[in-house]
Design an enzyme around this catalytic site. Sequence first.
Site, PDB file in Angstrom:
ATOM      1  N   MET A  14       2.085   0.991   5.349  1.00  0.00           N
ATOM      2  CA  MET A  14       0.782   1.302   5.943  1.00  0.00           C
ATOM      3  C   MET A  14      -0.023   0.001   6.001  1.00  0.00           C
ATOM      4  O   MET A  14      -1.054  -0.141   5.351  1.00  0.00           O
ATOM      5  CB  MET A  14       0.035   2.347   5.099  1.00  0.00           C
ATOM      6  CG  MET A  14       0.686   3.704   5.064  1.00  0.00           C
ATOM      7  SD  MET A  14       0.316   4.625   6.570  1.00  0.00           S
ATOM      8  CE  MET A  14       1.149   6.167   6.205  1.00  0.00           C
ATOM      9  N   ASN A  15       0.463  -0.937   6.762  1.00  0.00           N
ATOM     10  CA  ASN A  15      -0.140  -2.271   6.754  1.00  0.00           C
ATOM     11  C   ASN A  15      -1.284  -2.440   7.742  1.00  0.00           C
ATOM     12  O   ASN A  15      -1.777  -3.545   7.933  1.00  0.00           O
ATOM     13  CB  ASN A  15       0.923  -3.336   7.028  1.00  0.00           C
ATOM     14  CG  ASN A  15       1.802  -3.571   5.804  1.00  0.00           C
ATOM     15  OD1 ASN A  15       1.393  -3.301   4.685  1.00  0.00           O
ATOM     16  ND2 ASN A  15       3.003  -4.073   6.017  1.00  0.00           N
ATOM     17  N   CYS A  61       2.767   3.609   0.734  1.00  0.00           N
ATOM     18  CA  CYS A  61       2.274   2.240   0.562  1.00  0.00           C
ATOM     19  C   CYS A  61       0.768   2.282   0.385  1.00  0.00           C
ATOM     20  O   CYS A  61       0.066   2.975   1.125  1.00  0.00           O
ATOM     21  CB  CYS A  61       2.649   1.397   1.766  1.00  0.00           C
ATOM     22  SG  CYS A  61       2.004  -0.275   1.715  1.00  0.00           S
ATOM     23  N   GLY A  64      -3.417  -1.481   3.398  1.00  0.00           N
ATOM     24  CA  GLY A  64      -3.825  -1.162   4.760  1.00  0.00           C
ATOM     25  C   GLY A  64      -4.470   0.194   4.883  1.00  0.00           C
ATOM     26  O   GLY A  64      -5.686   0.337   4.796  1.00  0.00           O
ATOM     27  N   ASP A  69      -3.447   8.329  -2.145  1.00  0.00           N
ATOM     28  CA  ASP A  69      -4.213   9.471  -2.620  1.00  0.00           C
ATOM     29  C   ASP A  69      -3.276  10.495  -3.247  1.00  0.00           C
ATOM     30  O   ASP A  69      -2.065  10.469  -3.035  1.00  0.00           O
ATOM     31  CB  ASP A  69      -5.010  10.100  -1.476  1.00  0.00           C
ATOM     32  CG  ASP A  69      -4.111  10.560  -0.336  1.00  0.00           C
ATOM     33  OD1 ASP A  69      -3.586  11.684  -0.431  1.00  0.00           O
ATOM     34  OD2 ASP A  69      -3.931   9.794   0.622  1.00  0.00           O
ATOM     35  N   GLU A 149      20.763 -16.569 -13.405  1.00  0.00           N
ATOM     36  CA  GLU A 149      19.835 -15.547 -12.932  1.00  0.00           C
ATOM     37  C   GLU A 149      20.583 -14.309 -12.466  1.00  0.00           C
ATOM     38  O   GLU A 149      20.130 -13.173 -12.679  1.00  0.00           O
ATOM     39  CB  GLU A 149      18.974 -16.114 -11.808  1.00  0.00           C
ATOM     40  CG  GLU A 149      17.940 -17.134 -12.290  1.00  0.00           C
ATOM     41  CD  GLU A 149      17.219 -17.803 -11.142  1.00  0.00           C
ATOM     42  OE1 GLU A 149      16.044 -18.177 -11.312  1.00  0.00           O
ATOM     43  OE2 GLU A 149      17.837 -17.973 -10.044  1.00  0.00           O
TER      44      GLU A 149
END
Length: 263
Positions: A14-15, A61, A64, A69, A149
């Site tokens: 949601m950008n 996401c 944005g 919620d 790593e």
Amino acid sequence: VLHSADISYVKWDMNRSISDWYTQTLPADRQGEMPHRYVLGLYALLERLTAAFPEVLFEGCSGGGGRFDAGMLYYCPQIWCSDDTDARERTKIQYGTSFFYPVSAVGSHVSTVPNHQTGRITPFETRAVTAMAGSFGYELDLNLLSDAEKQAVTEQIQQFKAYGPLIHNGRYYRLTNPMTDAEAIWAFAAQDGSEILVQGMIFHAEANTLRHQVKLRGLCAEKQYRLDGTEQVYTGAALMAGGVLLPKAWGDYTPVSMHFTEV
């Protein structure tokens, strides 16, 4: 697309926040309904998708569109907490999020350093410990990792698989406040008090300083607990009233990870 392959996970970004909103379908005196109608429309779309594909994990996401919620959790039980993946910053972000949402809902990853938003360099293990206080994953190019790593990644995934049920189903305790304290320490205690995982980071190393300690919670006072990898045994009362010493900080952002199990 969802019908075309064996898809089990969808990251729903949601950008783009709603700005300069306007709709031709409503008169001027009803334009204020538009943002609310958008949310209802989004819920309706997700209702159709989750009903048709119940096995797919849809991750929402927070950025944005502000889609973090409580209603969104009905459709997206996991939500990307923030694009800020810096481990130090994440202690504050996840601390605040924990007051309203369960740890299992928090999307959290190990990312590369220097961090893309802060430029900060934190130890690989510290980034993993912080990401474990959520969904845990990696967002980096594995081809660029050193052999050490890559071995660490293998071990971290094994750790999370072992601790995952405790992290997502245990009692979550905030043992320090990363906004004000010298360290960020949290814990996951089993519902029956049989084990506890203490994790976090010490922000900065200082010379000639006393080791800090934190008092644990969620244990049975009369039971005894062994620190994994040692012969050290403590009563629950001692761990909760006297606390446990944190490791000595060696460099900034020293990771903390201690697992106590009932003897």
